[in-house]
Design a protein around this motif. Structure first.
Motif, mmCIF file in Angstrom:
data_model
loop_
_atom_site.group_PDB
_atom_site.id
_atom_site.type_symbol
_atom_site.label_atom_id
_atom_site.label_comp_id
_atom_site.label_asym_id
_atom_site.label_seq_id
_atom_site.Cartn_x
_atom_site.Cartn_y
_atom_site.Cartn_z
ATOM 1 N N LEU A 119 0.914 -0.894 -0.055
ATOM 2 C CA LEU A 119 -0.117 -0.245 0.503
ATOM 3 C C LEU A 119 0.616 1.122 0.043
ATOM 4 C CD1 LEU A 119 -2.760 -0.765 2.159
ATOM 5 C CD2 LEU A 119 -2.826 0.140 0.078
ATOM 6 N N PHE A 144 -1.215 5.388 4.861
ATOM 7 C CA PHE A 144 -2.085 4.628 5.480
ATOM 8 C C PHE A 144 -3.112 5.242 5.041
ATOM 9 C CE2 PHE A 144 -4.221 5.240 10.012
ATOM 10 C CZ PHE A 144 -4.674 3.833 10.685
ATOM 11 N N SER A 177 -7.307 1.544 2.536
ATOM 12 C CA SER A 177 -6.472 1.476 4.341
ATOM 13 C C SER A 177 -8.556 1.563 5.066
ATOM 14 C CB SER A 177 -6.461 1.946 4.903
ATOM 15 O OG SER A 177 -5.873 3.091 4.906
ATOM 16 N N LEU A 185 -10.780 -1.812 4.939
ATOM 17 C CA LEU A 185 -10.147 -2.540 5.326
ATOM 18 C C LEU A 185 -10.115 -2.260 6.530
ATOM 19 C CD1 LEU A 185 -5.846 -2.966 5.104
ATOM 20 C CD2 LEU A 185 -8.016 -4.797 4.683
ATOM 21 N N PHE A 186 -10.755 -1.284 7.205
ATOM 22 C CA PHE A 186 -12.073 -0.758 8.154
ATOM 23 C C PHE A 186 -13.596 -1.522 7.818
ATOM 24 C CE2 PHE A 186 -8.024 1.256 9.673
ATOM 25 C CZ PHE A 186 -7.618 0.540 10.504
ATOM 26 N N LEU A 223 -13.406 -4.416 8.856
ATOM 27 C CA LEU A 223 -13.419 -4.707 9.905
ATOM 28 C C LEU A 223 -14.834 -4.904 10.961
ATOM 29 C CD1 LEU A 223 -11.698 -5.377 12.889
ATOM 30 C CD2 LEU A 223 -11.304 -3.045 12.413
ATOM 31 N N GLY A 250 -17.512 -7.055 12.211
ATOM 32 C CA GLY A 250 -17.212 -6.986 13.793
ATOM 33 C C GLY A 250 -19.212 -7.001 14.169
ATOM 34 N N MET A 258 -0.641 7.687 13.414
ATOM 35 C CA MET A 258 -0.048 6.109 13.622
ATOM 36 C C MET A 258 0.319 6.118 14.931
ATOM 37 S SD MET A 258 -1.093 3.741 10.698
ATOM 38 C CE MET A 258 1.015 2.834 10.822
ATOM 39 N N PHE A 281 -2.073 5.614 17.648
ATOM 40 C CA PHE A 281 -3.116 5.092 16.757
ATOM 41 C C PHE A 281 -4.123 3.983 17.992
ATOM 42 C CE2 PHE A 281 -4.878 0.856 14.781
ATOM 43 C CZ PHE A 281 -5.919 1.343 14.005
ATOM 44 N N ILE A 290 -13.524 -6.590 18.150
ATOM 45 C CA ILE A 290 -13.065 -5.499 16.939
ATOM 46 C C ILE A 290 -11.041 -4.983 17.507
ATOM 47 C CG2 ILE A 290 -14.149 -3.373 16.159
ATOM 48 C CD1 ILE A 290 -16.563 -4.056 16.590
ATOM 49 N N GLY A 328 -8.879 -6.895 16.041
ATOM 50 C CA GLY A 328 -9.104 -6.534 14.640
ATOM 51 C C GLY A 328 -8.500 -5.355 13.927
ATOM 52 N N GLY A 329 -8.396 -4.387 14.703
ATOM 53 C CA GLY A 329 -8.152 -2.835 14.546
ATOM 54 C C GLY A 329 -6.588 -3.401 14.689
ATOM 55 N N ILE A 353 -4.897 -5.328 11.476
ATOM 56 C CA ILE A 353 -4.809 -4.040 10.205
ATOM 57 C C ILE A 353 -4.247 -3.243 10.348
ATOM 58 C CG2 ILE A 353 -6.394 -2.521 9.163
ATOM 59 C CD1 ILE A 353 -8.926 -3.870 10.029
ATOM 60 N N LEU A 413 -1.079 -2.510 7.717
ATOM 61 C CA LEU A 413 -0.747 -1.436 7.510
ATOM 62 C C LEU A 413 0.606 -1.136 7.144
ATOM 63 C CD1 LEU A 413 -3.971 0.122 7.920
ATOM 64 C CD2 LEU A 413 -3.401 -0.151 6.062
#
Lengths: 671, 164
Positions: free
Chosen positions: A340, A343, A348, A351-352, A355, A359, B1, B4, B109, B112-113, B116, B120
């Motif tokens: 990629l 961000f 991306s 991707l969220f 998610l 969820g 970031m 995050f 979640i 998962g976050g 991700i 990334l």
């Protein structure tokens, strides 16, 4: 005819078994003779299943109560439509109906691919035949719909009164078209894994199948909500019933899949993820049938004779194990470029989006299976009902709504902060203006109302982003081509059906969110026992009760109908006729709701109880705001999906080019 | 970031807080009807507030009587639990094993976050590498977008890519 139906099912089973073996042997041994022989089986199986289905329909329409299934789900008093729909009213018929759809899809896939995709098709057909074999096995050896009664009774028991609604003809088939449709992308995904053709070919091949199945599943869910709303008489449309959840989960996972495949198509990434998502979607459709037929969970939807739980569970375990094995085995080949640029990119945000969607899917799955888990661990069976789902899924749903708005305004590959600031400025401004404008108008006394307020603000945000996309795109085309705004808007959508069809679907989703938020927070209800001539006041309405009437509709059905004049600001606007229907040999009467629906609100009147001696009656009345927004949203979603699915000339051209290449390879290989 | 993880943790805590108090209707009767399931013979599986069967009507009358006798909401719900067991409650309690029902979705979640985020980090190419690899026409794409005709270019590029 019944013997013929039974025989047709047996022939279908034998042919399917033959087809499976032949396809596998042809593929493994490179035997063209076996392939040509196997190639006839999908159409033959479809023909046999169709004959069996026609036989069962005929038994229903001719009141042949020698067939146990017809006796259990029909009677002489039922009209044509309910006799027709009784076919899928019980477990046996629903399994035959599932098989009929599956074999019909299989025949279409076979026809579509008769001269192309020769690498994948034998394996994909084998997978579909194996699925068919499972259902035909059940129909032949466990739940024979043609089982006979030695001394046929004169009349049948009839369809469950709750199912005697026009939605019975529409909702289950729509849902089944969706459920079964995902077998096609699943079959091609498995074929791609087996043959190691792991580029995006299988995705392109099955994109429309996935979209059509998603469309039917979405429509099926919403039709079910409409049915529950008008039939179950509690004023709501979604109760987070385990079987509703079972239909909702594959829809959510499939939505995640439809979004994430775009990344694979554009960037050759996330191959494992997309493969897993489509396999999971299919597993969820089988999980739904397991829930309905297991007898493990209480629900208004479960079949009376839910006895197939362990068979479906076993089948589910085998599918999951096989899928996991294949993915693990092919893991080295499933590695994409996985790169990629930033961000801050649409990739991306997708991707969220995945998610959050998963969820919601997981929370729903967790709530559905938690009672079983609790019983297994603690020995205590608990209930997981709407309060759980509302409290867990609503905050996650809000995040999803926000992402629907954020996604389109972030550029692919890389977005800069200055670019984002510029893109977000207008939607955020509109959102804040909406928030300020709504603040004095909406109550904010409970958490539910605060959620609703946030939802409305987010809806304003998302709608603005979508409108800006359409507006800017049209303006850009105007400057390039010089047409009028409407012309260029049409051209913009026509040339990019997938993108703008998708935005249209998002608009529908926004309306659905708004409808859910408004109706769950601001509905009011009252219940009152009144005498003839008395009134009930609720919101802006006044309902004057004029008395009861009794109608003997048939030998088995009696209707008690109340009449109420509905006044608004002193002016009569409507006459409401809520009723209770009494069926012979049924313990509970069925309430028929009387509904006045406008874009703003629904007036929902239920006759809860009555006293035939003095004609006094108890009425339960709801005023549900914005419910119709859900149904408008549904049709906008349908419209958007049709735009996405509409045949694209450029896509057809590309497909023809690919076909030419494939044929060249095939001919060269044969030579 | 950089923050995050803290942002995700914050979202997790806020979501849990939002989920911690039920958004029930204002009336106490409504609260109770929302908290318990209908226990009719047909095993309808509906929350009491959503049920219209005879049993649900009787149950409502029973609750009203209990309210009139001065019992609190919690006491009335407890009488139902004593009578039918925990299964009568429409949602799991927020204690002991049942707490897992509430926490797990948000924990998934959050996990998962974080996953991700990690992905990334691995997938995103270092800035220099990305710029070096990018053709000149593409690297100028973003700056072009800031100009007046930027949107047309971005749209055209994206549509070209979609159609290719």
């Amino acid at each position: 005819m019944n013997d013929l139906g039974e025989f047709a099912l047996q022939l279908a089973f034998a042919t399917t078994l033959y087809g499976c073996v032949c396809y596998i042997m042809a593929a493994r041994g490179n035997r063209i003779d076996l392939y040509l022989s196997a190639d006839k089986t999908p159409l033959l199986v479809w023909g046999f299943v169709m004959v069996a289905s026609i036989c069962l329909w005929k038994a229903f329409l001719t009141n042949d109560f020698s067939v146990e299934y017809v006796w259990a789900y029909s009677n002489t008093q039922q009209n044509f439509f309910y006799k027709f729909a009784s076919f899928w009213g019980g477990q046996k018929g629903s399994l035959l109906f599932w098989t009929l759809i599956l074999t019909s899809y299989m025949a279409v896939v076979h026809y579509q691919n008769r001269t192309r995709n020769l690498m994948l098709v034998p394996y994909a057909m084998t997978v579909m035949l194996v699925m068919t074999l499972f259902f035909l096995g059940l129909l032949n050896f466990s739940t024979n719909p043609f089982e006979r009664i030695p001394l046929p009774p004169e009349d049948g028991r009839g369809l469950n009164p709750l199912l005697q609604n026009y939605w019975m003809v529409i909702h289950p088939p729509t849902l089944y078209f969706g459920y079964v449709g995902f077998t096609v992308p699943f079959a091609f995904a498995i074929a791609a894994l087996i043959t190691k053709n792991l580029d995006d070919g299988w995705i392109r091949l099955t994109r429309k199948w996935a979209l059509i199945s998603w469309f039917f599943l979405a429509m099926g869910n919403l039709f079910g909500a409409q049915w529950a709303y008008v039939e179950l008489g509690w004023g709501g449309y979604w109760a987070w019933d385990p079987v509703e959840n079972a239909a909702f989960m594959p829809l959510i996972v499939a939505t995640a899949y439809l979004h994430s495949v775009m990344i694979q198509e554009k960037k050759d990434m996330m191959k494992v993820w997309n493969m897993s998502l489509i396999l999971l979607t299919f597993v969820m459709t089988i999980f739904g049938t397991f829930i309905t037929r297991s007898g493990l969970i209480q629900s208004v939807h479960t079949f009376d004779e839910a006895t197939l739980g362990f068979i479906f569970l076993g089948f589910l375990v085998v599918i999951v194990a096989f899928c996991v094995f294949l993915i693990v085995k092919r893991l080295p080949l499933l590695k994409g470029k996985n790169e990629l640029d930033s961000f801050l990119s649409r990739e991306s945000s997708f991707l969220f989006n995945n998610l959050v969607l998963l969820g919601i899917g997981f929370a729903t799955f967790w709530g559905t299976v938690f009672p079983i888990l609790s019983e297994a661990v603690r020995g205590v069976k608990i209930t997981v009902g709407p309060p759980f789902y509302n409290q867990v899924n609503v905050p996650i749903g809000l995040a999803l709504l926000a992402l629907i708005g954020i996604g389109p305004i972030i550029a692919w590959r890389r977005a800069t902060f200055s670019n984002l600031r510029k893109s977000f400025l207008k939607p955020l401004t509109v959102m804040l203006v909406a928030g300020v404008a709504l603040f004095p108008m909406v109550p904010l006394s409970s958490k539910s109302e605060i959620y609703t307020y946030i939802t409305f603000m987010l809806c304003a945000f998302v709608v603005t982003t979508i409108v800006i996309e359409f507006y800017k795109g049209s303006k850009a085309r105007m400057s390039l081509h010089g047409g009028t705004f409407i012309q260029e808007l049409g051209s913009l959508v026509w040339r990019n059906k997938r993108r703008y069809g998708g935005y249209t679907v998002h608009l529908g989703v926004v309306l659905i969110f708004a409808g859910i938020a408004g109706s769950s927070s601001y509905s009011v209800e009252t219940q009152k026992h009144i005498q003839k001539g008395e009134t009930i006041e609720i919101a802006d309405f006044e309902l004057l009760y004029n008395g009861l009437g009794v109608t003997e509709q048939s030998n088995i059905k009696t209707r008690v109908i109340a009449t109420l004049d509905v006044l608004k600001n002193g002016k009569k606007i409507w006459v409401s006729h809520p009723e209770k229907e009494f069926y012979k040999e049924q313990n509970q009467p069925v309430s028929e709701v009387s509904l006045l629906s406008t874009w703003k609100e629904d007036l929902y009147v239920i006759l809860a109880d009555f006293n035939p001696d003095d004609e006094s009656a108890t009425f339960k009345i709801h005023v549900n705001p914005m419910v119709s927004w859900l149904w408008y949203g549904q049709w906008i979603m349908a419209f958007g999906t049709i735009i996405c699915m509409w045949p694209d000339r450029q896509e057809q051209r590309r497909r023809l080019e690919r076909m030419k290449k494939q044929q060249a390879i095939f001919v060269a290989a044969q030579e | 970031m950089k923050h995050f993880r803290f942002i995700l943790a914050g979202i997790f805590i806020v979501a849990l807080c939002l989920a911690s108090n039920p958004a029930w209707s204002a009336t106490v009767l409504g609260d109770i009807e929302n908290a318990v399931m209908c226990k009719c013979d047909d095993k309808c599986g509906k929350v009491l507030i959503n049920c219209n069967c005879d049993t649900s009507e009787k149950t409502r009358t029973e609750i009203l009587k209990q309210l009139e006798s001065g019992l609190t909401k919690e006491q009335i719900i407890q009488t139902f639990v004593d009578k039918y067991g925990e299964t009568v409650l429409s949602a799991p309690t927020k204690e002991g094993f049942n707490l897992m029902a509430w926490v797990t979705p948000f924990a998934m979640i959050l996990g998962g976050g974080l996953g991700i985020r990690k992905l990334l980090q691995v997938w995103i190419k270092p800035k220099g590498e990305a710029t070096a690899e990018k053709p000149a026409s593409e690297s100028s794409e973003i700056s072009k977008e800031d100009s007046l005709g930027g949107y047309s270019n971005r749209l055209k590029n994206e549509l070209d890519r979609l159609e290719s």
